[in-house]
Design an enzyme around this catalytic site. Structure first.
Site: not given
Ligand code: MEV
Length: 434
Positions: A81, A270, A286, A384
């Site tokens: 990413e 995430k 792992d 991004h």
């Molecule tokens: C994207 O890979 C991760 C985010 O969505 C984390 C977040 O929203 O805090 C940008």
């Protein structure tokens, strides 16, 4: 001594970056050439999984600017990413002003579970097991003499009664095992399998499952960092300016959303795992185990919530913390046999699994801060955009210099889409060749 502040690395070629990274630490000059092939051969891969047909590659980026417990570290991050490596590096730079990241991992205690079915009276079976605790621990301790030699072994035995389940009540035995520098699954699973007959004899029940728990809540890693509020001030490319206080309060409000709402907490966590998994994968650990542990821990109160916290210190600076299970090893499994994993450990100068865990949570916290800062200010898409635009250009068939040119046009137009990339490709192809 490593220097993790390698300014301008982004603008160099891959070969120049490798040279600069290995020169900045006492490392063999060819250490990173392992990443030419990803470290594995087709033959080696064939010995790792069944029906192997080859290998699957991912990019490795170097996370910069990290100071963890007073030590500069260059962090290998395996991730597909865009923006993750840059985001974590940028936040590590801001945190440097207050000493970087202060992290501490628990003793490496893993939990092995035995499910005991069909015991006649659960309460007396539980007490019988606890009466035999010392001899059960002695027996479990003797199973792995090498682990014992390095100071590991059985530490505790706990017995729980699960009152309500689809098959009615049953007993669960937790064997707490110190696995030292291993991830520990093999040691713990072996110990549970070996103890099971004695557990059956003591309880009169039947041991059904014997397996490690990925909710490794006796093996947590914790980290905190402070970012001086003035470091947070910035202007975005549209000329909008944000004061340090605005960014700080924006990050705290974003954290509050995750703390209160599981829908947001999943995405927030995430973002943490973007940083965490990248090193877990780079070191051959792992990552499914780490993901499972992280999310189970995030739901430990019965409501899924944020793994991190953000607030202010007495001087108004931004302070962040992260606490999560971190069952990673530096011996055994892929960590030992994968040459790229070995190179990653060398690059970071890792001496123990605890030290690796401390670096991983530091990168997780930095990555979380990067995402919250972007979300609380200019939004996530701009960051991004340029790398994403390059990927879109490649997907549309662009090669060589065309990739950069098409990506730049899409970013300028703020239209980063495959159909637009294809149009720009056609335009470029019509241009007379110089
Ligand atoms: C994207 O890979 C991760 C985010 O969505 C984390 C977040 O929203 O805090 C940008």
């Amino acid at each position: 001594m490593t220097n993790s502040r390698l300014s301008g690395l982004y603008n160099l070629s891959v070969a120049q970056r490798r040279a600069k990274v290995t020169e900045s630490a006492p490392l063999p000059a060819d250490l990173l050439s392992v990443y030419d092939t990803g470290g594995l051969s087709v033959d080696a891969a064939d010995h790792m999984v069944e029906n192997s047909v080859g290998m699957h590659a991912l990019p490795v980026g170097i996370g910069l600017n990290f100071i963890v417990n007073g030590r500069d570290v260059l962090v290998p991050m395996v991730i597909e990413e865009p923006s993750v490596v840059a985001g974590a590096s940028f936040m590590a730079k801001l945190a440097r002003a207050a000493g970087g990241f202060f992290a501490k991992a628990d003793e490496p205690l893993m939990i092995g579970q035995m499910q005991v079915l069909d015991a006649a009276d659960l309460h007396s079976a539980r007490l019988a097991l606890l009466e035999h605790k010392a001899s059960l621990l002695d027996e479990a301790d003797a199973i792995d003499p090498i682990l014992k030699k390095f100071g590991g072994g059985a530490r505790d035995l706990q017995v729980r009664i699960i009152e309500d389940s689809p098959v009615g009540p049953f007993l669960v035995v937790h064997l707490v095992y110190d696995v030292r520098d291993a991830m520990g699954a093999n040691a713990v699973n072996t110990a549970c399998e070996r103890l099971a007959p004695r557990v059956e004899a003591i309880t009169g029940g039947r041991v059904h499952l014997r397996i490690l728990s990925n909710l490794a809540d006796r093996r947590l890693a914790r980290v905190r960092c402070t970012v001086p509020v003035q470091e947070l001030a910035f202007s975005d490319p549209d000329g909008r300016t944000y004061s340090g206080e605005q960014v700080r309060d924006g990050i705290i409000a974003a954290y509050a959303f995750a703390a209160a709402d599981p829908y947001r907490a999943a995405t927030h966590n995430k973002g943490i795992m973007n940083g965490v998994d990248a090193i877990v994968i780079a070191t051959g650990n792992d990552w499914r185990a780490i993901e499972a542990g992280a999310h189970a821990y995030a739901a430990r109160s019965g409501r899924y919530t944020s793994l991190s916290t953000w607030g202010t210190d007495a001087d108004g600076n931004l302070v962040g913390t992260l606490e999560m299970p971190m069952a990673v090893g530096i011996i055994g499994g892929a960590t030992k046999v994968h040459p790229a994993a070995q190179a990653a450990l060398k690059l970071m100068g890792i001496q123990s699994a605890a030290e690796l865990a401390e670096i991983i949570v530091s990168v997780g916290l930095a990555q979380n801060m990067a995402a919250l800062r972007a979300l609380a200010t200019e939004g996530i898409q701009r960051g991004h955009m340029s790398l994403h635009a390059r990927q879109v250009a490649i997907a549309a068939g662009a090669t060589g210099d065309m990739i950069e040119g098409i990506a730049r046009r899409m970013v300028e137009e703020k239209v980063v889409r495959i159909d637009r990339a294809e149009e720009l490709m056609k335009e470029a192809e019509k241009q007379p060749k110089q």
